[in-house]
Scaffold this motif. Sequence first.
Motif, PDB file in Angstrom:
ATOM      1  N   GLY A  67       0.549  -1.271  -0.151  1.00 50.87           N
ATOM      2  CA  GLY A  67      -0.060  -0.031  -0.019  1.00 50.87           C
ATOM      3  C   GLY A  67       0.820   1.248  -0.049  1.00 50.87           C
ATOM      4  N   ALA A  68       1.827   1.266   0.519  1.00 52.45           N
ATOM      5  CA  ALA A  68       3.046   2.434   0.592  1.00 52.45           C
ATOM      6  C   ALA A  68       3.570   2.505  -0.320  1.00 52.45           C
ATOM      7  N   ARG A  69       3.936   1.541  -1.159  1.00 52.57           N
ATOM      8  CA  ARG A  69       4.809   1.905  -2.160  1.00 52.57           C
ATOM      9  C   ARG A  69       3.828   2.188  -3.487  1.00 52.57           C
ATOM     10  N   LYS A  70       2.811   1.600  -3.656  1.00 52.02           N
ATOM     11  CA  LYS A  70       1.676   1.910  -4.840  1.00 52.02           C
ATOM     12  C   LYS A  70       1.297   3.164  -4.762  1.00 52.02           C
ATOM     13  N   GLN A  71       1.072   3.903  -3.504  1.00 53.94           N
ATOM     14  CA  GLN A  71       0.369   4.990  -3.260  1.00 53.94           C
ATOM     15  C   GLN A  71       1.317   6.188  -3.706  1.00 53.94           C
ATOM     16  N   VAL A  72       2.514   6.140  -4.077  1.00 54.30           N
ATOM     17  CA  VAL A  72       3.511   6.965  -4.345  1.00 54.30           C
ATOM     18  C   VAL A  72       3.061   7.098  -5.755  1.00 54.30           C
ATOM     19  N   PHE A  73       3.128   6.056  -6.538  1.00 54.23           N
ATOM     20  CA  PHE A  73       2.796   6.152  -8.086  1.00 54.23           C
ATOM     21  C   PHE A  73       1.399   6.689  -8.390  1.00 54.23           C
ATOM     22  N   PHE A  74       0.418   5.714  -7.675  1.00 52.02           N
ATOM     23  CA  PHE A  74      -0.895   6.460  -7.976  1.00 52.02           C
ATOM     24  C   PHE A  74      -1.167   7.722  -7.783  1.00 52.02           C
ATOM     25  N   THR A  75      -0.901   8.352  -6.617  1.00 47.80           N
ATOM     26  CA  THR A  75      -0.970   9.506  -6.536  1.00 47.80           C
ATOM     27  C   THR A  75       0.012  10.830  -7.080  1.00 47.80           C
ATOM     28  N   PHE A  76       1.120  10.407  -6.869  1.00 42.69           N
ATOM     29  CA  PHE A  76       2.083  11.551  -7.477  1.00 42.69           C
ATOM     30  C   PHE A  76       2.609  11.448  -8.956  1.00 42.69           C
ATOM     31  N   GLY A  77       2.599  10.011  -9.258  1.00 41.58           N
ATOM     32  CA  GLY A  77       3.049   9.688 -10.634  1.00 41.58           C
ATOM     33  C   GLY A  77       2.314  10.670 -11.577  1.00 41.58           C
ATOM     34  N   PRO A  78       1.092  10.729 -11.941  1.00 45.48           N
ATOM     35  CA  PRO A  78       0.639  11.617 -12.873  1.00 45.48           C
ATOM     36  C   PRO A  78       0.809  13.189 -12.646  1.00 45.48           C
ATOM     37  N   TYR A  79       0.840  13.688 -11.216  1.00 39.16           N
ATOM     38  CA  TYR A  79       1.068  15.042 -10.746  1.00 39.16           C
ATOM     39  C   TYR A  79       2.490  15.384 -11.248  1.00 39.16           C
ATOM     40  N   VAL A  80       3.400  14.521 -11.320  1.00 35.50           N
ATOM     41  CA  VAL A  80       4.878  14.821 -11.611  1.00 35.50           C
ATOM     42  C   VAL A  80       4.712  15.111 -13.127  1.00 35.50           C
ATOM     43  N   LEU A  81       4.184  14.224 -13.785  1.00 36.75           N
ATOM     44  CA  LEU A  81       3.946  14.911 -15.275  1.00 36.75           C
ATOM     45  C   LEU A  81       3.204  16.176 -15.635  1.00 36.75           C
ATOM     46  N   GLY A  85       4.668  19.437 -17.615  1.00 32.75           N
ATOM     47  CA  GLY A  85       3.418  20.337 -18.295  1.00 32.75           C
ATOM     48  C   GLY A  85       2.489  19.458 -19.014  1.00 32.75           C
ATOM     49  N   ALA A  86       2.175  18.199 -18.523  1.00 34.47           N
ATOM     50  CA  ALA A  86       1.412  17.241 -19.381  1.00 34.47           C
ATOM     51  C   ALA A  86      -0.110  17.867 -19.224  1.00 34.47           C
ATOM     52  N   ASN A  87      -0.762  17.666 -20.410  1.00 34.76           N
ATOM     53  CA  ASN A  87      -2.055  18.262 -20.351  1.00 34.76           C
ATOM     54  C   ASN A  87      -3.034  16.806 -20.382  1.00 34.76           C
ATOM     55  N   ALA A  88      -4.326  17.127 -20.197  1.00 38.04           N
ATOM     56  CA  ALA A  88      -5.437  15.978 -20.087  1.00 38.04           C
ATOM     57  C   ALA A  88      -5.016  15.000 -21.137  1.00 38.04           C
ATOM     58  N   THR A  89      -5.110  15.430 -22.537  1.00 39.98           N
ATOM     59  CA  THR A  89      -5.055  14.221 -23.570  1.00 39.98           C
ATOM     60  C   THR A  89      -3.653  13.448 -23.330  1.00 39.98           C
ATOM     61  N   VAL A  90      -2.534  13.915 -22.935  1.00 39.11           N
ATOM     62  CA  VAL A  90      -1.376  13.152 -22.791  1.00 39.11           C
ATOM     63  C   VAL A  90      -1.733  12.250 -21.619  1.00 39.11           C
ATOM     64  N   CYS A 129       9.722   8.826 -18.035  1.00 36.41           N
ATOM     65  CA  CYS A 129       8.869   8.829 -16.694  1.00 36.41           C
ATOM     66  C   CYS A 129       7.721   8.002 -17.274  1.00 36.41           C
ATOM     67  N   CYS A 130       7.380   8.472 -18.311  1.00 40.15           N
ATOM     68  CA  CYS A 130       5.959   7.826 -19.171  1.00 40.15           C
ATOM     69  C   CYS A 130       6.190   6.326 -19.264  1.00 40.15           C
ATOM     70  N   VAL A 131       7.269   5.866 -19.626  1.00 41.05           N
ATOM     71  CA  VAL A 131       7.582   4.359 -19.774  1.00 41.05           C
ATOM     72  C   VAL A 131       7.430   3.696 -18.630  1.00 41.05           C
ATOM     73  N   ASN A 132       8.229   4.562 -17.432  1.00 44.29           N
ATOM     74  CA  ASN A 132       8.344   3.780 -16.305  1.00 44.29           C
ATOM     75  C   ASN A 132       6.920   4.043 -15.306  1.00 44.29           C
ATOM     76  N   TYR A 133       6.058   4.564 -15.737  1.00 44.74           N
ATOM     77  CA  TYR A 133       4.655   4.709 -15.271  1.00 44.74           C
ATOM     78  C   TYR A 133       3.904   3.624 -15.646  1.00 44.74           C
ATOM     79  N   VAL A 134       4.131   3.120 -17.021  1.00 46.07           N
ATOM     80  CA  VAL A 134       3.403   2.146 -17.593  1.00 46.07           C
ATOM     81  C   VAL A 134       3.978   0.748 -16.900  1.00 46.07           C
ATOM     82  N   LEU A 135       5.256   0.621 -16.705  1.00 48.69           N
ATOM     83  CA  LEU A 135       6.145  -0.324 -16.337  1.00 48.69           C
ATOM     84  C   LEU A 135       5.424  -0.591 -14.647  1.00 48.69           C
TER      85      LEU A 135
END
Length: 420
Positions: free
Chosen positions: A244-258, A263-268, A330-336
């Motif tokens: 739960g601890a490790r997955k929360q970092v990516f779930f919450t802050f992964g998209p926010y980093v982008l 500067g990623a928009n909603a389409t990206v 970062c995008c590739v790593n998010y998918v991974l």
Amino acid sequence: MSVPDGIAERDNKLYVGMGVEEMLNRLTNAYKKDSPFRLFLMSLVLSGIGYGIYKGMLDNYLAQVACMGELDRGITEFFRELPGLMLVFLLAVFYTFSAERMFKIGAVIMLAGMTMQSVIPANKVLIIIAIFIYSLGEHIQLGMRSTMALEYSHEGRGGEALGYQNASYQIGTLAGYIIIAIAFTVWAAVQPFKPFFFISAVLVLISMLFAFGIRADSETDKTKSRFYFRRKFGKYYMLEVFYGARKQVFFTFGPYVLILFYGANATVISLLFAISAIACFICSPIVGKIIDRVGYKIVMISDTLILVIVCFFYGFAHHIFPMHIAFMVCCVNYVLDSVISLASMASSVYVQDISDDQEEMRATISTGISVNHMITILIALFGGWIWQTLGMETLFILSAILGLCNSAYAATIKKGSGKR
């Protein structure tokens, strides 16, 4: 994660080269023919589409319309994850209800939250309340989904049934992400957040109708509370804390980093979510079969080795590469990360293996979700503060360390007696 010879080739053939009819036959063989698995999976697909639309634009909505920064996002996620901690107490109150009945209750609450999100103004407090209500229903369903999939599965095919359940939801989210990617490309100047929140609510409504079509009622022991802690599941509870601890970092802050850093928009973002959903749809049944073939312990240990690499590049890519390349990395790593997160199914199979009966399994999985969220809500609350004060590098180093702890602890578990 290494795959035994023959398994990868056979599974790739199953999901790439084989016909739809044969795929459906394989899916049917994973579940008992007299179970309502078709209605169950259809409900998941539709709720997945609704969630994909919702999630595909939510992060950008919070950042661009509600003007939420890193710390605000962490506070929002705290309340989104709070229902997961509450789940064990809710299920203790409704311990006489079957998994199917709780699944339906979750659908009603999800509909209420999504409907509220579609009509309220962009006020931070109201948005958080709507997110909390939707999340409450979502977490109630989450606790029941694995239980229902395992109960409807044939003996010895629990991992495969979990894989199909996960894949059904993922194909729905994929459709939702694609819809948002197209919509925000066509109507880029309009940014149609509110209309698509409403469309998401309609899809959740249809999903609820399918859920109400499930007539089965899994047996429950009405003398046994679902407030269920047993010493023999101690390792499972601890694994849920680390995961739960490790997955929360990516779930919450992964998209926010982008969004905030690159500067990623909603389409990206929605396209990235769509690619992740495709990867998870293809890999989920494969991972489920690997769990059945090589065992849950090996899977639990192996996924973390990949996670360390993922966390390193997500936190430090901008120090190594030019910004545009770092963004792609970062995008590739998010998918991974999305793919290796599928290994969490192994813990449910572990519970199935050491449980004495279905009721104990159901109660333990639901309790595990709440245990998971004990640390998750803390990560959500303080993750934004860590990013803001210590940098996002520290945040992802923390995720990698927690993943290694998860792997080390998984190495200490012993295989169950195979009762299930």
